[in-house]
Each structure stands twice: as C-alpha cells, then as structure tokens.
Design a protein around this motif. Structure first.
Motif: not given
Length: 208
Positions: A20-24, A36-42, A46-50, A53-59
């Motif tokens: 499946g698609l994964v974005l960093e 971890e687990g919070e929602s961020v709108a991109v 609405c995507l879930t933070v998987v 770190d301080a400067t990037r996240f993966t969903a």
C-alpha cells in the motif's frame, strides 16, 4: 477534527508502494512534539502518524483514500499543507473540517483582484448544489469562504497571507485539488432529499 487553518507547509520526503501507499513528510518542528497515532491533515486528508521524529513523520494511506484524493500523485519534493487535529480547548478559527475529502476539483481560472486573486475550481454539480455563497469550503486542507458559485464550480478569494502560508499560492490553472464541503450543508442536503423538501415547497410556505 480540524479547522482548515494550515499550521505548516511540509515537504514529501519519500513515497513508497509495497502492499500500500506510504508517505514520509518532512516539516519544521512543532512546539508540541507529534505523538504516535495522532491525526494530521495532509492537503486536507486525515492521516494517522505511524512513525515520527522531530522533523518528519510517516503515514499509511488507505486504497480508498488514495482513490478519492491526490495523495497518490505526490512525489518527493512536493509541498503539502499540514494541520494537526483540534484538541479540546483549542480555538476554532476556521470551520469544522473532518479531513474526509468529498471529491477532487480542477482549477479552471486564477483571476487577479488587486493584491488578491480568485481561484475558480470545477467541483461537480453535487458539491456546488450543497454549497452557498459566503459559506465554507476546504481546498487542499485550507478553510476558505465561497465568493462565487455556479452550477459546477466554486470561486474563493485568496489573500496574500493565505497564498504565502499555504500551497494555494503555487497552484496553476489545470491543477487538481482536494475538496471537502461544509458538513452542515451536506447534512441539510441529505435531510431535505429524504424528506422531499424542495425550493418550491419552501417558497410556497413563505420561507424564501
């Protein structure tokens, strides 16, 4: 839930496709670290933070989400609008945004208006019918006021601050955007349809 007030412009660092698609997504650090687990709108999705770190996240992106939005078209280096989910007690500065994209729209015109400009977006007849002049619309996650409306398009005026602090200032005619209509308008349209309420009936009853 979100408000449509963009907090940061992020940068796509990595796009991967396995099962499946994964974005960093890269970003300048927030004062309050991600969790971890919070929602961020991109771009309004609405995507879930998987991982983060301080400067990037993966969903992870659901196939259903990919089919309804433009997330699958993102490439490394692309700029995206970011907003963290609203917390209890936070100021409600925009309007109620769910992060559930209704449809994709195509920018059909970009009209200069002095220091500002108007974006006109073809949105389809269903979303146009659910919208009202001076009502709210979310375009790529940005809460905006509708300043023009037609049978299948919407217009929104963009001030310099919005153009600078979101990706809307970079948009060109012909580009696609994510659209989420006002949840209040959608519920009213659903109720009216199921009850058989029409404009003619409202007019006859003296409400219009």
């Amino acid at each position: 839930m979100f408000t449509g007030l963009i907090q940061k412009i992020g940068t796509v660092k990595r796009v991967s496709r396995g099962s499946g698609l994964v974005l960093e997504i890269g970003f300048t650090p927030w004062t309050r670290p991600l969790e971890e687990g919070e929602s961020v709108a991109v771009n309004g999705v609405c995507l879930t933070v998987v991982k983060f770190d301080a400067t990037r996240f993966t969903a992870d992106v659901l196939r259903e989400t990919e089919s309804r939005t433009g997330l699958g078209e993102l490439v490394p280096g692309a700029k995206v609008n970011l907003e963290r989910a609203l917390r209890s007690g936070d100021a409600m500065g925009g309007h109620i945004v769910q992060g559930h994209v209704d449809t994709r729209g195509k920018i059909i015109d970009k009209i200069p208006k002095g220091r500002d400009f108007q974006l006109r977006v073809r949105c389809g007849r269903v979303l146009a019918a659910q919208s009202v002049l001076k009502g709210s619309i979310t375009i790529d996650g940005v809460s905006l006021t509708i300043s023009a409306i037609g049978d299948d398009y919407l217009g929104v005026d963009i001030i310099p601050t919005t153009a600078k602090e979101t990706t809307l200032g970079l948009k060109k005619v012909g580009e696609m955007v994510n659209l989420e209509g006002d949840i209040v308008g959608k519920y009213i349209a659903k109720t009216a349809k199921s009850s058989g309420l029409t404009e003619d009936k409202l007019l006859a009853a003296g409400f219009i």
